[in-house]
Design a protein around this motif. Structure first.
Motif, mmCIF file in Angstrom:
data_model
loop_
_atom_site.group_PDB
_atom_site.id
_atom_site.type_symbol
_atom_site.label_atom_id
_atom_site.label_comp_id
_atom_site.label_asym_id
_atom_site.label_seq_id
_atom_site.Cartn_x
_atom_site.Cartn_y
_atom_site.Cartn_z
ATOM 1 N N ARG A 30 0.833 -1.197 0.000
ATOM 2 C CA ARG A 30 0.000 0.000 0.000
ATOM 3 C C ARG A 30 0.874 1.255 0.000
ATOM 4 O O ARG A 30 1.776 1.407 0.799
ATOM 5 C CB ARG A 30 -0.884 -0.021 1.247
ATOM 6 C CG ARG A 30 -1.976 0.981 1.231
ATOM 7 C CD ARG A 30 -2.916 0.768 2.386
ATOM 8 N NE ARG A 30 -3.519 -0.560 2.427
ATOM 9 C CZ ARG A 30 -4.525 -0.964 1.660
ATOM 10 N NH1 ARG A 30 -5.025 -0.150 0.765
ATOM 11 N NH2 ARG A 30 -5.021 -2.169 1.773
ATOM 12 N N SER A 45 -8.854 3.380 0.469
ATOM 13 C CA SER A 45 -7.878 4.338 -0.053
ATOM 14 C C SER A 45 -8.014 4.391 -1.569
ATOM 15 O O SER A 45 -8.702 3.574 -2.176
ATOM 16 C CB SER A 45 -6.454 3.944 0.342
ATOM 17 O OG SER A 45 -6.035 2.825 -0.374
ATOM 18 N N ASP A 47 -5.571 3.844 -3.552
ATOM 19 C CA ASP A 47 -4.527 2.996 -4.116
ATOM 20 C C ASP A 47 -5.146 1.686 -4.608
ATOM 21 O O ASP A 47 -5.572 0.858 -3.804
ATOM 22 C CB ASP A 47 -3.462 2.723 -3.056
ATOM 23 C CG ASP A 47 -2.310 1.910 -3.587
ATOM 24 O OD1 ASP A 47 -2.149 1.856 -4.821
ATOM 25 O OD2 ASP A 47 -1.570 1.340 -2.770
ATOM 26 N N THR A 50 -3.095 -2.477 -4.704
ATOM 27 C CA THR A 50 -3.189 -3.571 -3.726
ATOM 28 C C THR A 50 -4.171 -4.646 -4.170
ATOM 29 O O THR A 50 -4.171 -5.741 -3.612
ATOM 30 C CB THR A 50 -3.609 -3.028 -2.353
ATOM 31 O OG1 THR A 50 -4.853 -2.347 -2.483
ATOM 32 C CG2 THR A 50 -2.561 -2.095 -1.798
#
Length: 93
Positions: A30, A45, A47, A50
């Motif tokens: 992450r 998040s 992101d 992941t």
């Protein structure tokens, strides 16, 4: 720069065979901190790396992929399996 973790997969506890064991799994770490969603309160998040999981037959293939793509990687090897061989009669000693 992205960082990845390369993990050696082990046999699942519910499996008796070793067909899928020994493969290598590449997972991205992450890069953003988890934060609660204001509407639902769930942690999340932005992101999305992941969510990506890549499997490789050998460690060399996984490391070559990381080198080609410019990804920093660290390898996590599985601990050795240790079996405790015990006879049924040992329960009554």
């Amino acid at each position: 720069m992205t960082t990845a973790r390369i993990i050696e997969e082990q046999r699942k506890t519910t499996q008796s065979g070793k067909a899928q064991a020994g493969r290598w799994l590449l997972m991205f770490e992450r890069s953003e901190k988890m934060r609660p969603d204001p509407l639902t309160g769930w942690a999340g998040s932005g992101d999305t790396n992941t969510q990506i999981r890549l499997t490789f037959e050998t460690l060399d293939e996984a490391l070559a992929y990381c080198q080609r793509k410019g990804i920093d990687a660290h390898v996590v090897k599985s601990p050795p399996n240790s079996l405790k061989i015990q006879a049924y009669a040992d329960n009554f000693k």
